[in-house]
Design an enzyme around this catalytic site. Structure first.
Site, PDB file in Angstrom:
ATOM      1  N   GLN A   1      -3.058   3.202   5.127  1.00 57.16           N
ATOM      2  CA  GLN A   1      -3.840   2.267   4.321  1.00 57.16           C
ATOM      3  C   GLN A   1      -3.675   0.858   4.875  1.00 57.16           C
ATOM      4  O   GLN A   1      -2.714   0.555   5.574  1.00 57.16           O
ATOM      5  CB  GLN A   1      -3.388   2.320   2.861  1.00 57.16           C
ATOM      6  CG  GLN A   1      -3.750   3.631   2.177  1.00 57.16           C
ATOM      7  CD  GLN A   1      -3.211   3.704   0.766  1.00 57.16           C
ATOM      8  OE1 GLN A   1      -2.106   3.276   0.489  1.00 57.16           O
ATOM      9  NE2 GLN A   1      -3.997   4.268  -0.124  1.00 57.16           N
TER      10      GLN A   1
ATOM     11  N   VAL B   1       0.872  -1.170   0.000  1.00 53.51           N
ATOM     12  CA  VAL B   1       0.000   0.000   0.000  1.00 53.51           C
ATOM     13  C   VAL B   1       0.911   1.223   0.000  1.00 53.51           C
ATOM     14  O   VAL B   1       2.074   1.145   0.387  1.00 53.51           O
ATOM     15  CB  VAL B   1      -0.970   0.035   1.213  1.00 53.51           C
ATOM     16  CG1 VAL B   1      -2.033  -1.039   1.079  1.00 53.51           C
ATOM     17  CG2 VAL B   1      -0.227  -0.095   2.518  1.00 53.51           C
ATOM     18  N   SER B   2       0.376   2.353  -0.444  1.00 59.60           N
ATOM     19  CA  SER B   2       1.209   3.539  -0.629  1.00 59.60           C
ATOM     20  C   SER B   2       1.485   4.319   0.644  1.00 59.60           C
ATOM     21  O   SER B   2       2.524   4.947   0.769  1.00 59.60           O
ATOM     22  CB  SER B   2       0.564   4.475  -1.658  1.00 59.60           C
ATOM     23  OG  SER B   2       0.462   3.819  -2.898  1.00 59.60           O
ATOM     24  N   THR B   3       0.550   4.314   1.589  1.00 59.32           N
ATOM     25  CA  THR B   3       0.740   5.106   2.802  1.00 59.32           C
ATOM     26  C   THR B   3       0.533   4.257   4.049  1.00 59.32           C
ATOM     27  O   THR B   3      -0.141   3.233   4.012  1.00 59.32           O
ATOM     28  CB  THR B   3      -0.240   6.300   2.847  1.00 59.32           C
ATOM     29  OG1 THR B   3      -1.578   5.801   2.868  1.00 59.32           O
ATOM     30  CG2 THR B   3      -0.056   7.218   1.647  1.00 59.32           C
TER      31      THR B   3
END
Length: 190
Positions: free
Chosen positions: A13, A8-10
């Protein structure tokens, strides 16, 4: 062995959707990252790649979880192929252990990159259109409108303290100070 990789990007998340799908697909080991796909330094991916042996299969939930550019994805697929490690995407429905899976991988990688480029172009065009209409072209609206700024100047000129003015305008003191640095507060008070 099926080796899973989820990203996931952050940090806020959740990986659960991906890790559950990888477990259901039969992955015996799952590696994860919480980092942008544009970053080259992803420890979970590095671990997964180091762990993979000839005959294993790297399984991902979706192609964009691996990277953001065609060059990067193709280089990764080539490296895996050279090491005789297959590569499978659950959502995109391809498996590089087959000729049709390899073809589909290249087509999907190209489409994913084109989609990112089109999104970037649309964003730039939207910002330009907003600027042409007199807007800033993105970003947050100012906390203090021109009317509130005028009110603040009058209150400061009347001798009110910055904390009281900020409270009356319903903004934080740091926001107030950003709009009225010390030299401007002194000028308004005179």
């Amino acid at each position: 062995m099926l080796i899973g990789y989820a990203r996931v990007s952050t940090a806020d998340q959740d990986l659960t959707l991906q890790t559950d799908a990888l477990a259901k697909a039969g992955c015996e080991r799952v590696f994860t990252d919480k980092a942008s796909g544009a970053k080259d330094d992803r420890p979970g991916l590095a671990e997964a790649l180091a762990f993979a042996r000839s005959g294993d299969c790297l399984v991902i939930w979706k192609l964009d979880r691996l990277g953001r550019s065609i060059q990067g994805l193709i280089a990764l697929a080539a490296d895996l192929s050279a090491r005789k490690v297959d590569f499978r995407s659950l959502t995109d429905g391809f498996d590089t252990s087959t000729a049709s899976g390899r073809l589909l991988f290249h087509v999907l990688a190209a489409v994913a990159e084109m989609e990112r480029e089109l999104n970037k172009e649309r964003t730039i065009a939207g910002l330009a259109a907003a600027r042409a209409k007199g807007g800033k072209g993105g970003g947050r609206k100012p906390a203090l409108s021109p009317d509130k700024l005028d009110t603040a100047r009058k209150l400061l000129a009347a001798g009110d303290k910055p904390a009281k003015v900020a409270k009356l305008l319903q903004v934080g003191l740091s926001t107030f100070y950003r709009h009225f640095p010390a030299n401007e507060r002194e000028t308004a008070a005179q």
